[in-house]
Design an enzyme around this catalytic site. Structure first.
Site, PDB file in Angstrom:
ATOM      1  N   GLU A  80     -14.205  17.671   4.829  1.00 29.01           N
ATOM      2  CA  GLU A  80     -14.845  16.456   5.313  1.00 29.01           C
ATOM      3  C   GLU A  80     -15.209  16.621   6.781  1.00 29.01           C
ATOM      4  OE1 GLU A  80     -12.815  13.225   2.281  1.00 29.01           O
ATOM      5  OE2 GLU A  80     -12.101  13.311   4.336  1.00 29.01           O
ATOM      6  N   ARG A 139     -10.124   8.128  14.230  1.00 32.90           N
ATOM      7  CA  ARG A 139      -9.340   8.819  13.203  1.00 32.90           C
ATOM      8  C   ARG A 139     -10.129   9.935  12.544  1.00 32.90           C
ATOM      9  NH1 ARG A 139      -8.840   8.411   7.689  1.00 32.90           N
ATOM     10  NH2 ARG A 139     -10.040   6.497   7.495  1.00 32.90           N
ATOM     11  N   SER A 175      -5.117   1.028   0.364  1.00 33.37           N
ATOM     12  CA  SER A 175      -4.796   2.396  -0.070  1.00 33.37           C
ATOM     13  C   SER A 175      -5.535   2.784  -1.340  1.00 33.37           C
ATOM     14  CB  SER A 175      -3.286   2.551  -0.281  1.00 33.37           C
ATOM     15  OG  SER A 175      -2.579   2.408   0.926  1.00 33.37           O
ATOM     16  N   ASP A 216      -2.617  -9.047   9.388  1.00 31.57           N
ATOM     17  CA  ASP A 216      -1.444  -9.929   9.352  1.00 31.57           C
ATOM     18  C   ASP A 216      -0.252  -9.366  10.133  1.00 31.57           C
ATOM     19  OD1 ASP A 216      -3.007 -11.454   7.615  1.00 31.57           O
ATOM     20  OD2 ASP A 216      -2.185 -10.460   5.849  1.00 31.57           O
ATOM     21  N   HIS A 268     -17.127   3.295   9.514  1.00 36.13           N
ATOM     22  CA  HIS A 268     -17.497   4.358   8.579  1.00 36.13           C
ATOM     23  C   HIS A 268     -19.015   4.410   8.491  1.00 36.13           C
ATOM     24  CE1 HIS A 268     -17.725   6.947   5.101  1.00 36.13           C
ATOM     25  NE2 HIS A 268     -16.433   7.152   5.179  1.00 36.13           N
ATOM     26  N   SER A 307      -5.333   9.333   7.233  1.00 33.98           N
ATOM     27  CA  SER A 307      -4.677   8.023   7.139  1.00 33.98           C
ATOM     28  C   SER A 307      -3.610   7.979   6.048  1.00 33.98           C
ATOM     29  CB  SER A 307      -5.703   6.916   6.907  1.00 33.98           C
ATOM     30  OG  SER A 307      -6.477   7.187   5.755  1.00 33.98           O
ATOM     31  N   ARG A 366     -16.837  10.616  12.602  1.00 28.88           N
ATOM     32  CA  ARG A 366     -17.392   9.364  12.107  1.00 28.88           C
ATOM     33  C   ARG A 366     -18.064   8.516  13.182  1.00 28.88           C
ATOM     34  NH1 ARG A 366     -12.521   7.626   7.934  1.00 28.88           N
ATOM     35  NH2 ARG A 366     -13.129   9.052   6.266  1.00 28.88           N
ATOM     36  N   HIS A 404     -14.265   0.136   9.235  1.00 27.35           N
ATOM     37  CA  HIS A 404     -13.534   0.894   8.224  1.00 27.35           C
ATOM     38  C   HIS A 404     -12.046   1.028   8.513  1.00 27.35           C
ATOM     39  CE1 HIS A 404     -12.856   3.777   5.052  1.00 27.35           C
ATOM     40  NE2 HIS A 404     -12.484   4.727   5.895  1.00 27.35           N
ATOM     41  N   LYS A 435       0.717 -10.115  -0.437  1.00 28.02           N
ATOM     42  CA  LYS A 435       0.110 -11.449  -0.493  1.00 28.02           C
ATOM     43  C   LYS A 435      -0.778 -11.678  -1.718  1.00 28.02           C
ATOM     44  CE  LYS A 435      -3.628 -10.396   2.781  1.00 28.02           C
ATOM     45  NZ  LYS A 435      -4.217 -10.800   4.060  1.00 28.02           N
ATOM     46  N   GLY A 461       0.829  -1.198   0.000  1.00 26.29           N
ATOM     47  CA  GLY A 461       0.000   0.000   0.000  1.00 26.29           C
ATOM     48  C   GLY A 461       0.863   1.247   0.000  1.00 26.29           C
TER      49      GLY A 461
END
Length: 533
Positions: free
Chosen positions: A117, A387, A47, A221, A242, A392, A291, A352, A39, A18
């Site tokens: 936002e 967040r 992303s 992971d 979200h 992010s 959020r 999310h 993977k 990402g």
């Protein structure tokens, strides 16, 4: 696949392709031999799914202090001030770096177009229409593919980190990461990779929940592997839900960006429940509330009225405005028979973002020497209990650059020769239906018991079921050849345990963690830090 053992040695191993992983690789490639292990394919991470954009101060009407304050408010008192300032102050240069690489950000009269936002007090969202992540990821992948010194290892699934502790090797500098084992799915072989530096950039763990905006690769992971290797994890109870994921039987995981609400979108009840707007009754900021507030409000209204979804309406804006600002959402919805210029969009909340993760410092360093974690799998202190929108992607870039700089300034020697993966005592599984059944059971009870609204009893039920699943999964892992499905399930059940343990340890409701037994807010905010036994 490299044939000689030397070809499996690198200066830096990066797990994940990402924005965080690619950014770190590009900063390191001029002087280091870098391997990126992913993977699936290079473009299959979270992303590329990010729609909204990248938060950074560019307007003369904005300031670093304002961006910091908005982040702290959204983080509900748990954001680390040093980490927050570090990200905010380095955000503009991160965006400038992307522009130099050729990312086609949306312009207006020769300048970056800035949108707004929820939770932001100013327009500071740099974007590429409504598909920012895809534009960024596409550009970086092209650059990485033509960059010498970067080896791309697709279809390589992280099995486990190799540490000095596991090998019984002493270290004067404490526990050290020496490399990793990875399953090469093209050959069905577990390969040993050795490097003095390993960076986890594996993303979040949204697939631990039944409903999520995340891609199928988001199985925790890196978080699970770091925990098994002896690293602390922090604030895993704070899963951001979200508020607006498209609700449609033929689509999964399609996010309706927060920018729709930022540009005037209104949340409405279904016509069967009155068709009225409801957010002003829940928060004075209405649709522009953070959020967690909006997600809980939708959850409340859905349960109160017994409805399957609510609606997000942007149709009061001119059709040209909607098509220009949200072309991908417009096109996708139109394919499903929904014309968002004329009718509202059916939406539901969905898991999310993983606000917690592997405990790191401002250089991405973990508790293991030689191991760093960046991006969504890391806990940097930036997000706190929830967040802020569009923080992010910029976190990925800022800490990727910081981790690369730390490696450049503190290079470590190549570790000793590592043992190969031992499969001498395992066999092929006679049936794998147990994996799919356990996967389904885990995701359903996590949604029911550890979702948007929690209780002590629900958490106890989840904990009991997790313990039973762990026994089954560990027995399967110990006796049969590993597969990606098994490894992902093993990681998800570990992450589920960490989420539940963290939630049980927090006796208050804060940010993304709301528990009916403790609706109050404690006077002092403390992170939840779990330490491996």
């Amino acid at each position: 696949m490299p044939e000689s053992s030397a070809a499996r040695d690198f200066d830096v191993l990066i797990v994940g392709s990402g924005l965080a992983g690619l950014t770190a690789a590009l900063h390191l490639a001029p002087t280091y031999r870098v391997a990126i292990l992913t993977k699936r394919s290079m473009a299959d991470g979270s992303s590329g799914w990010a729609q909204g954009g990248i938060a950074a101060v560019f307007s003369k009407d904005d300031s670093f202090e304002s961006h910091v304050d908005d982040t702290l408010v959204a983080g509900a008192g748990l954001s680390d001030i040093d980490a927050t300032r570090y990200v905010v102050e380095h955000a503009p240069e991160a965006v400038d770096w992307l522009r130099e690489l050729g990312v086609p950000f949306t312009q207006e009269e020769g300048h970056l177009h800035l949108t707004r936002e929820g939770g932001h007090s100013a327009r500071r969202i740099v974007h590429a229409t409504d598909a920012t992540g895809a534009a960024v990821q596409r550009t970086l992948i092209e650059v990485v593919r033509r960059t010498p010194n970067i080896t791309l290892l697709e279809n390589h699934m992280l099995v486990d980190l190799i540490t000095s502790t596991k090998l019984g090797a002493g270290s004067t500098n404490g526990p050290t990461c020496l490399g990793l084992y990875a399953l090469d799915e093209t050959t069905d072989e577990v390969i040993t990779y050795r490097a003095p530096h390993t960076i986890l950039a594996t993303g979040g763990a949204g697939k631990v929940y039944l409903y999520t905006t995340n891609p199928d690769t988001s199985t925790g992971d890196g978080i699970a592997a770091a925990w098994r290797a002896g690293c602390r994890v922090t604030n895993m109870e704070f899963i951001q839900f979200h508020p607006t994921c498209l609700y449609h039987p033929h689509v999964k995981s399609f996010l309706i960006t927060e920018a729709v609400r930022g540009e005037g979108g209104r949340l409405l009840l279904p016509q069967s429940a009155g068709g009225t707007r409801f957010m002003p009754q829940h928060d004075p900021r209405a649709e522009l509330a953070p959020r967690d507030v909006v997600a809980r409000a939708i959850d409340f209204e859905m349960k109160k009225h017994g409805v399957d979804c609510v609606y997000l309406d942007i149709s009061h804006q001119p059709p040209e405005f909607v098509k220009e600002h949200f072309p991908n959402i417009y096109a996708r919805c139109l394919e499903l028979g929904i014309d968002i210029t004329r009718e509202p969009i059916p939406v539901v909340p969905a898991a999310h973002y993983t606000c917690g993760g592997v405990h790191t410092d401002l250089a991405g360093r973990t508790d293991l020497k030689g191991l760093q974690a960046i991006g969504e799998c890391a806990y940097t202190g930036l997000h706190g209990a929830n967040r802020l929108a569009s923080n992010s992607l910029v976190e990925c870039m800022v800490f990727a650059r910081a981790a690369a700089k730390d490696i450049q300034e503190h290079s470590l020697p190549m570790p000793p020769v590592l043992p190969p993966w031992d499969e001498s005592r395992v066999t092929d599984a006679d049936e794998t239906v147990v994996i799919s059944h356990n996967w389904d059971e885990l995701r359903r009870f996590m949604w029911d018991y550890v979702g948007i609204v929690r209780t002590n009893k629900r958490l106890e039920r989840a904990s009991h079921r997790i313990a039973l699943l762990q026994e089954e999964i560990q027995e399967f892992y110990a006796n049969f050849h590993v597969t990606r499905d098994l490894l992902e399930l093993r990681n998800l059940v570990t992450v589920a345990e960490l989420i539940v343990r963290s939630a049980q340890a927090r006796h208050e409701s804060r940010g993304g963690h709301f528990i009916k037994d403790y609706p109050q807010l404690e006077d002092v905010a403390h992170p939840t830090i779990l330490v491996p036994a």
